[in-house]
Write a protein that holds these residues in place. Structure first.
Motif, PDB file in Angstrom:
ATOM      1  N   PRO A  68       0.810  -1.228   0.000  1.00  0.00           N
ATOM      2  CA  PRO A  68       0.000   0.000   0.000  1.00  0.00           C
ATOM      3  C   PRO A  68       0.840   1.273   0.000  1.00  0.00           C
ATOM      4  CG  PRO A  68      -0.008  -1.010   2.176  1.00  0.00           C
ATOM      5  CD  PRO A  68       0.653  -1.996   1.250  1.00  0.00           C
ATOM      6  N   ALA A  69       2.083   1.195   0.489  1.00  0.00           N
ATOM      7  CA  ALA A  69       2.925   2.393   0.552  1.00  0.00           C
ATOM      8  C   ALA A  69       3.484   2.785  -0.807  1.00  0.00           C
ATOM      9  CB  ALA A  69       4.073   2.175   1.540  1.00  0.00           C
ATOM     10  N   CYS A  70       3.807   1.785  -1.644  1.00  0.00           N
ATOM     11  CA  CYS A  70       4.540   2.074  -2.873  1.00  0.00           C
ATOM     12  C   CYS A  70       3.867   1.593  -4.156  1.00  0.00           C
ATOM     13  CB  CYS A  70       5.938   1.448  -2.793  1.00  0.00           C
ATOM     14  SG  CYS A  70       6.946   2.052  -1.429  1.00  0.00           S
ATOM     15  N   ILE A  71       2.810   0.805  -4.053  1.00  0.00           N
ATOM     16  CA  ILE A  71       2.194   0.230  -5.247  1.00  0.00           C
ATOM     17  C   ILE A  71       0.754   0.698  -5.382  1.00  0.00           C
ATOM     18  CG2 ILE A  71       1.461  -1.928  -6.338  1.00  0.00           C
ATOM     19  CD1 ILE A  71       3.893  -3.254  -5.184  1.00  0.00           C
ATOM     20  N   ARG A  72       0.388   1.060  -6.604  1.00  0.00           N
ATOM     21  CA  ARG A  72      -0.976   1.492  -6.920  1.00  0.00           C
ATOM     22  C   ARG A  72      -1.576   0.548  -7.953  1.00  0.00           C
ATOM     23  NH1 ARG A  72       0.289   3.772  -3.149  1.00  0.00           N
ATOM     24  NH2 ARG A  72       0.231   5.999  -2.608  1.00  0.00           N
ATOM     25  N   HIS A  73      -2.891   0.340  -7.853  1.00  0.00           N
ATOM     26  CA  HIS A  73      -3.592  -0.375  -8.915  1.00  0.00           C
ATOM     27  C   HIS A  73      -3.498   0.461 -10.193  1.00  0.00           C
ATOM     28  CE1 HIS A  73      -5.559  -3.532  -6.514  1.00  0.00           C
ATOM     29  NE2 HIS A  73      -5.588  -2.625  -5.552  1.00  0.00           N
ATOM     30  N   PRO A  82      -4.083   2.843  -3.534  1.00  0.00           N
ATOM     31  CA  PRO A  82      -3.057   1.970  -2.945  1.00  0.00           C
ATOM     32  C   PRO A  82      -3.489   0.507  -2.980  1.00  0.00           C
ATOM     33  CG  PRO A  82      -3.438   3.886  -1.549  1.00  0.00           C
ATOM     34  CD  PRO A  82      -4.518   3.901  -2.592  1.00  0.00           C
ATOM     35  N   TYR A  83      -2.523  -0.355  -3.173  1.00  0.00           N
ATOM     36  CA  TYR A  83      -2.781  -1.787  -3.221  1.00  0.00           C
ATOM     37  C   TYR A  83      -2.819  -2.330  -1.791  1.00  0.00           C
ATOM     38  CZ  TYR A  83      -2.298  -6.661  -4.787  1.00  0.00           C
ATOM     39  OH  TYR A  83      -2.488  -7.999  -5.036  1.00  0.00           O
ATOM     40  N   GLU A  84      -4.015  -2.445  -1.250  1.00  0.00           N
ATOM     41  CA  GLU A  84      -4.221  -3.013   0.077  1.00  0.00           C
ATOM     42  C   GLU A  84      -4.385  -4.528  -0.071  1.00  0.00           C
ATOM     43  OE1 GLU A  84      -4.010  -1.446   2.841  1.00  0.00           O
ATOM     44  OE2 GLU A  84      -4.190   0.678   2.278  1.00  0.00           O
ATOM     45  N   LEU A  85      -3.459  -5.270   0.462  1.00  0.00           N
ATOM     46  CA  LEU A  85      -3.485  -6.723   0.319  1.00  0.00           C
ATOM     47  C   LEU A  85      -4.644  -7.348   1.075  1.00  0.00           C
ATOM     48  CD1 LEU A  85       0.307  -7.551   0.814  1.00  0.00           C
ATOM     49  CD2 LEU A  85      -0.943  -7.486  -1.348  1.00  0.00           C
ATOM     50  N   GLY A  86      -5.243  -8.384   0.471  1.00  0.00           N
ATOM     51  CA  GLY A  86      -6.236  -9.182   1.170  1.00  0.00           C
ATOM     52  C   GLY A  86      -5.553 -10.119   2.146  1.00  0.00           C
ATOM     53  N   GLU A  87      -6.329 -10.817   2.966  1.00  0.00           N
ATOM     54  CA  GLU A  87      -5.760 -11.690   3.991  1.00  0.00           C
ATOM     55  C   GLU A  87      -4.888 -12.785   3.380  1.00  0.00           C
ATOM     56  OE1 GLU A  87      -6.925 -11.073   7.797  1.00  0.00           O
ATOM     57  OE2 GLU A  87      -6.372  -9.498   6.380  1.00  0.00           O
ATOM     58  N   TRP A  88      -5.381 -13.446   2.323  1.00  0.00           N
ATOM     59  CA  TRP A  88      -4.597 -14.527   1.737  1.00  0.00           C
ATOM     60  C   TRP A  88      -3.342 -13.978   1.063  1.00  0.00           C
ATOM     61  CZ3 TRP A  88      -3.215 -15.095  -3.354  1.00  0.00           C
ATOM     62  CH2 TRP A  88      -3.908 -14.348  -4.305  1.00  0.00           C
ATOM     63  N   LYS A 122      -4.266 -12.077  -9.443  1.00  0.00           N
ATOM     64  CA  LYS A 122      -3.005 -12.816  -9.558  1.00  0.00           C
ATOM     65  C   LYS A 122      -1.935 -11.973 -10.249  1.00  0.00           C
ATOM     66  CE  LYS A 122      -4.602 -16.429 -11.731  1.00  0.00           C
ATOM     67  NZ  LYS A 122      -6.044 -16.146 -11.737  1.00  0.00           N
ATOM     68  N   THR A 123      -2.311 -11.325 -11.351  1.00  0.00           N
ATOM     69  CA  THR A 123      -1.338 -10.527 -12.102  1.00  0.00           C
ATOM     70  C   THR A 123      -0.846  -9.354 -11.267  1.00  0.00           C
ATOM     71  OG1 THR A 123      -2.373 -11.125 -14.207  1.00  0.00           O
ATOM     72  CG2 THR A 123      -0.954  -9.184 -14.193  1.00  0.00           C
ATOM     73  N   THR A 124      -1.765  -8.687 -10.586  1.00  0.00           N
ATOM     74  CA  THR A 124      -1.389  -7.540  -9.757  1.00  0.00           C
ATOM     75  C   THR A 124      -0.476  -7.965  -8.625  1.00  0.00           C
ATOM     76  OG1 THR A 124      -3.556  -6.556 -10.242  1.00  0.00           O
ATOM     77  CG2 THR A 124      -2.291  -5.575  -8.463  1.00  0.00           C
ATOM     78  N   LEU A 125      -0.804  -9.077  -7.969  1.00  0.00           N
ATOM     79  CA  LEU A 125       0.027  -9.566  -6.879  1.00  0.00           C
ATOM     80  C   LEU A 125       1.415  -9.963  -7.381  1.00  0.00           C
ATOM     81  CD1 LEU A 125       0.470 -10.455  -3.944  1.00  0.00           C
ATOM     82  CD2 LEU A 125      -0.509 -12.677  -4.561  1.00  0.00           C
ATOM     83  N   THR A 126       1.464 -10.665  -8.518  1.00  0.00           N
ATOM     84  CA  THR A 126       2.752 -11.108  -9.045  1.00  0.00           C
ATOM     85  C   THR A 126       3.626  -9.930  -9.442  1.00  0.00           C
ATOM     86  OG1 THR A 126       1.671 -13.106  -9.880  1.00  0.00           O
ATOM     87  CG2 THR A 126       3.852 -12.627 -10.718  1.00  0.00           C
ATOM     88  N   ALA A 127       3.024  -8.924 -10.079  1.00  0.00           N
ATOM     89  CA  ALA A 127       3.780  -7.724 -10.422  1.00  0.00           C
ATOM     90  C   ALA A 127       4.281  -7.024  -9.161  1.00  0.00           C
ATOM     91  CB  ALA A 127       2.915  -6.771 -11.242  1.00  0.00           C
ATOM     92  N   GLY A 163       3.604   0.047 -15.169  1.00  0.00           N
ATOM     93  CA  GLY A 163       2.538   0.956 -14.743  1.00  0.00           C
ATOM     94  C   GLY A 163       2.650   1.315 -13.274  1.00  0.00           C
ATOM     95  N   MET A 164       2.986   0.334 -12.439  1.00  0.00           N
ATOM     96  CA  MET A 164       3.151   0.593 -11.002  1.00  0.00           C
ATOM     97  C   MET A 164       4.346   1.509 -10.746  1.00  0.00           C
ATOM     98  SD  MET A 164       2.431  -3.259  -9.569  1.00  0.00           S
ATOM     99  CE  MET A 164       0.785  -3.981  -9.614  1.00  0.00           C
ATOM    100  N   ILE A 165       5.418   1.308 -11.484  1.00  0.00           N
ATOM    101  CA  ILE A 165       6.591   2.177 -11.343  1.00  0.00           C
ATOM    102  C   ILE A 165       6.230   3.618 -11.706  1.00  0.00           C
ATOM    103  CG2 ILE A 165       8.839   2.738 -12.364  1.00  0.00           C
ATOM    104  CD1 ILE A 165       9.360  -0.282 -12.517  1.00  0.00           C
ATOM    105  N   ASN A 166       5.488   3.788 -12.781  1.00  0.00           N
ATOM    106  CA  ASN A 166       5.123   5.136 -13.236  1.00  0.00           C
ATOM    107  C   ASN A 166       4.238   5.872 -12.239  1.00  0.00           C
ATOM    108  OD1 ASN A 166       6.600   4.981 -15.605  1.00  0.00           O
ATOM    109  ND2 ASN A 166       4.872   4.169 -16.798  1.00  0.00           N
TER     110      ASN A 166
END
Length: 202
Positions: A68-73, A82-88, A122-127, A163-166
């Motif tokens: 959530p600090a550094c990655i955006r959808h 911000p990318y807030e991770l789910g529990e799993w 899956k793609t977002t998590l892997t990236a 995209g996340m880097i940008n």
């Protein structure tokens, strides 16, 4: 939190007071993390771990906090949030970055097979995992690859990485992307400070 490489000193974790599992056995893993690990069916990271491995809570928390600090959808209704991770997802990230070998303090897991149904990011998590390794590992000459059966398939995760880097100014300033717009140039992202890269390969 900024997108910079760092090495967390995990030696102090061994002296922390142990908690107790539901079976009554001593456990060095905090209850909140044991509850998260329960999100992964059939998986018990503490089984057989006591003699060879330990759980670095600080490293796991730091890796989870990186998202959530550094990655955006980068697309859909959540784009730019911000990318807030789910529990799993926290369980996966915590396992990858938190479990260490007692012998050398390096990570316990060298490979992770993540199998979930469609439409579960899956793609977002892997990236995000690729960028977490790229940013948080203190390693010179690191090589991170997004592989696929075809060039287009291999490029799916790579496009999300770019995209996340940008969307993260510190990463955009630090890393240089090539081939993101297509063409004959190899799709890759370089960190010239450590001579490390992320690349899409077939």
């Amino acid at each position: 939190m900024t997108a910079t490489k760092t090495r967390k000193d995990s030696s102090s974790i061994r002296g922390r007071r142990k908690s107790t599992t539901d079976s009554g056995q001593a456990s060095s893993v905090p209850k909140r993390w044991r509850n998260l690990f329960a999100c992964i069916p059939g998986y018990d990271p503490e089984a057989g771990a006591a003699d060879l491995y330990y759980f670095d809570e600080e490293a796991a928390d730091y890796a989870v906090g990186f998202f959530p600090a550094c990655i955006r959808h980068i697309k859909g209704s959540l784009a730019r949030q911000p990318y807030e991770l789910g529990e799993w997802e926290k369980a996966v990230v915590g396992c990858v970055f938190g479990w260490k070998r007692k012998s050398d303090n390096l990570r316990r897991y060298r490979q992770a097979f993540i199998f979930v149904p469609k439409k579960n990011s899956k793609t977002t998590l892997t990236a995000g995992l690729a960028l977490a390794h790229f940013n948080l590992d203190d390693e010179e000459g690191a090589e991170i690859y997004s592989a696929g059966a075809t060039k287009d398939q291999a490029s799916i995760i790579f496009r999300d990485v770019v995209g996340m880097i940008n969307m993260c100014p510190p990463m955009k300033e630090k890393f240089k992307a090539f081939g993101a717009s297509g063409g004959g140039q190899q799709r890759s992202v370089w960190d010239y400070g450590t001579n490390s890269w992320v690349a899409a390969v077939v």
